[in-house]
Design an enzyme around this catalytic site. Structure first.
Site, PDB file in Angstrom:
ATOM      1  N   GLU A 118      -4.288   7.936   7.410  1.00 18.63           N
ATOM      2  CA  GLU A 118      -5.259   6.976   6.877  1.00 18.63           C
ATOM      3  C   GLU A 118      -5.495   5.836   7.870  1.00 18.63           C
ATOM      4  O   GLU A 118      -6.630   5.387   8.066  1.00 18.63           O
ATOM      5  CB  GLU A 118      -4.746   6.427   5.536  1.00 18.63           C
ATOM      6  CG  GLU A 118      -5.731   5.572   4.778  1.00 18.63           C
ATOM      7  CD  GLU A 118      -5.208   5.117   3.431  1.00 18.63           C
ATOM      8  OE1 GLU A 118      -5.949   4.386   2.736  1.00 18.63           O
ATOM      9  OE2 GLU A 118      -4.069   5.480   3.057  1.00 18.63           O
ATOM     10  N   HIS A 142       0.829  -1.209   0.000  1.00 23.89           N
ATOM     11  CA  HIS A 142       0.000   0.000   0.000  1.00 23.89           C
ATOM     12  C   HIS A 142       0.862   1.257   0.000  1.00 23.89           C
ATOM     13  O   HIS A 142       0.561   2.235  -0.692  1.00 23.89           O
ATOM     14  CB  HIS A 142      -0.920  -0.032   1.226  1.00 23.89           C
ATOM     15  CG  HIS A 142      -1.741   1.194   1.389  1.00 23.89           C
ATOM     16  ND1 HIS A 142      -1.472   2.142   2.359  1.00 23.89           N
ATOM     17  CD2 HIS A 142      -2.830   1.657   0.712  1.00 23.89           C
ATOM     18  CE1 HIS A 142      -2.344   3.116   2.275  1.00 23.89           C
ATOM     19  NE2 HIS A 142      -3.189   2.848   1.287  1.00 23.89           N
ATOM     20  N   GLU A 163       4.462  11.235   2.462  1.00 28.57           N
ATOM     21  CA  GLU A 163       3.444  10.204   2.248  1.00 28.57           C
ATOM     22  C   GLU A 163       3.300   9.298   3.457  1.00 28.57           C
ATOM     23  O   GLU A 163       2.212   8.766   3.715  1.00 28.57           O
ATOM     24  CB  GLU A 163       3.775   9.390   0.989  1.00 28.57           C
ATOM     25  CG  GLU A 163       2.551   8.865   0.268  1.00 28.57           C
ATOM     26  CD  GLU A 163       1.589   9.964  -0.159  1.00 28.57           C
ATOM     27  OE1 GLU A 163       0.372   9.681  -0.259  1.00 28.57           O
ATOM     28  OE2 GLU A 163       2.034  11.112  -0.388  1.00 28.57           O
ATOM     29  N   GLU A 191       2.079   1.808  -3.477  1.00 30.72           N
ATOM     30  CA  GLU A 191       1.022   2.365  -4.332  1.00 30.72           C
ATOM     31  C   GLU A 191       0.963   3.890  -4.185  1.00 30.72           C
ATOM     32  O   GLU A 191       0.850   4.622  -5.167  1.00 30.72           O
ATOM     33  CB  GLU A 191      -0.316   1.739  -3.956  1.00 30.72           C
ATOM     34  CG  GLU A 191      -1.521   2.341  -4.652  1.00 30.72           C
ATOM     35  CD  GLU A 191      -2.700   2.521  -3.726  1.00 30.72           C
ATOM     36  OE1 GLU A 191      -3.295   3.619  -3.733  1.00 30.72           O
ATOM     37  OE2 GLU A 191      -3.025   1.584  -2.978  1.00 30.72           O
ATOM     38  N   HIS A 192       1.066   4.378  -2.944  1.00 32.54           N
ATOM     39  CA  HIS A 192       1.069   5.824  -2.714  1.00 32.54           C
ATOM     40  C   HIS A 192       2.285   6.483  -3.361  1.00 32.54           C
ATOM     41  O   HIS A 192       2.175   7.548  -3.983  1.00 32.54           O
ATOM     42  CB  HIS A 192       1.073   6.110  -1.211  1.00 32.54           C
ATOM     43  CG  HIS A 192      -0.273   6.100  -0.573  1.00 32.54           C
ATOM     44  ND1 HIS A 192      -0.820   7.199   0.033  1.00 32.54           N
ATOM     45  CD2 HIS A 192      -1.188   5.103  -0.448  1.00 32.54           C
ATOM     46  CE1 HIS A 192      -2.016   6.897   0.512  1.00 32.54           C
ATOM     47  NE2 HIS A 192      -2.264   5.622   0.246  1.00 32.54           N
TER      48      HIS A 192
END
Length: 416
Positions: free
Chosen positions: A123, A43, A116, A46-47
């Protein structure tokens, strides 16, 4: 379909009458492909794909697509990571160029990693503050304990807090080979043009053996987290068939009839007749080698016992009196959902990639519809009976749950 010499697979479908197309890379590198110390890295990667490449800054990535009116996005699941864009027909080559650039050429700038990292930690915090979100992570964990498939996609904050450039590069080296990639496109697509461009972009990347994945084993168990909330969040799961199992459609039809819509048994009995909850549903999810039948509801602390009992009653009754009309309605819902969804090029591109990864081919729609139509009422009843008496289940409870019935009581109710 076309496969490059290095193993990268290309699948496209032209949809007559459309002026736009969806194009993307689906990579078999999701949460279950991480080692324990890597949990959350897929994940994170992906960011980072959108944070700059050797050719484009993060702003230039966004502008390249949005200057032509398109959009670009990505997601990470337990079995895949996808990067995709939707653009008008003349801009398909641009979309493929941008998608391949962010996947093949990320720079992993140290300052961008820190930015990020903060976004992802936020998140994770948001997920922890969302009961009807985090309860499913806990359900997954107790269903597949101490296994990659049981870990959260976001990963724990303590691991995300220390990931660095080397960790990201290592995961790419391990899991982003040509054999793990599927280039899928649908809509206003010229297949031969896509193949030519893909050959130019990916053709010189060396082939390598695909890495094995740890097999999944549904174990089950219980987790309850006491919190001063307005509602108890109840999530229950049983093992159900994997993607390729013969009874996958029996499971999905059962889930739809049990809790897939306003006419379903659980919605009618628990919400409409008794008023015990606002939201209740059932769904059957599948993986390459396992699956989960999941039931979720939210209710008050003083009504959770009644809700659990009614849920068990409806599941048990389904094995005896699921009617042909209910099965026919569920079949119709499944077929309509499938066919309506495929009117979108983005949904169709995703379907092509997923089916190719599962089957090694793309079954014709008529074949899929025929398999749905072949499921009988007896098949659904048999599936319900086998699931209710299996003895293996996973339960996650969150909120004022100190008096909620446990897993042993629930499975005992099912077997009664």
């Amino acid at each position: 379909m076309h496969t490059l010499a290095n193993g990268l697979r290309i699948v496209t479908e032209r949809m007559p009458g459309l002026k736009s197309a969806s194009v993307g890379l689906w990579i078999t590198a999701g949460g279950r492909h991480e080692r324990a110390e890597q949990n959350g890295i897929a994940h994170f990667l992906e960011h980072m794909a959108f944070k700059g490449t050797k050719r484009r800054t993060s702003l230039q990535i966004a502008e390249a697509i949005e200057d032509v009116g398109g959009y670009i996005n990505a997601y990470t699941s337990r079995e895949m990571t996808a990067y995709y864009a939707r653009v008008l027909e003349p801009d398909v080559p641009l979309a493929l160029d941008v998608i391949s650039d962010i996947v093949l050429n990320p720079v992993f700038d140290l300052s961008e990693i820190e930015v990020e990292r903060g976004v992802i930690l936020q998140e994770i915090g948001q997920a922890l503050d969302t009961p009807d979100d985090i309860v499913f992570d806990w359900l997954q964990e107790v269903a597949y304990p101490d296994q990659p498939l049981g870990r959260s996609i976001l990963g724990p904050s303590e691991k995300v807090s220390v990931f660095g450039r080397d960790d990201l590069s290592r995961f790419v080296a391990e899991r982003y080979g040509p054999g793990e990639m599927i280039l899928s496109a649908a809509g206003a697509i010229d297949h031969e043009a896509v193949v030519r461009q893909a050959e130019a972009i990916f053709g010189d990347r060396p082939a390598r053996p695909r890495r094995a994945v740890e097999p999944a084993q549904f174990v089950g168990g219980e987790r309850r987290e006491v919190r001063d909330l307005e509602q108890v969040h109840f999530a229950l799961a049983f093992e159900s068939p994997d993607y390729c199992a013969p009874d996958i459609y029996s499971a999905q039809i059962f889930a739809t009839a049990l809790g897939g819509g306003m006419s379903s048994r659980l919605f009618q009995e628990v919400r409409e007749k008794r008023g015990l909850c606002y939201s209740i549903f059932a769904q059957a999810g599948a993986y390459a080698d396992s699956g989960m039948m999941t039931i979720y509801a939210g209710t008050s602390a003083d009504q959770i016992d009644a809700l659990v009992g009614l849920t068990a009653d409806e599941m048990r009754r389904s094995a005896d009196d699921m009617s042909p009309a209910e099965v026919a309605r569920a079949r119709a819902q499944m077929k309509a959902g499938l066919l309506m969804g495929l009117e979108s090029p983005s949904s169709r591109a995703e379907r092509l990639a997923r089916l190719l990864s599962i089957w090694g081919r793309v079954p014709d729609l008529d074949e899929t519809v025929a398999r749905i139509d072949a499921v009988t009422t007896g098949d659904v009843r048999d599936f319900a009976a086998n699931m209710a008496t299996s003895g293996q289940a996973a339960l996650a409870l969150y909120g004022p749950v100190s008096k909620a019935p446990g897993l042993e009581a629930l499975t005992g109710h099912l077997a009664a």
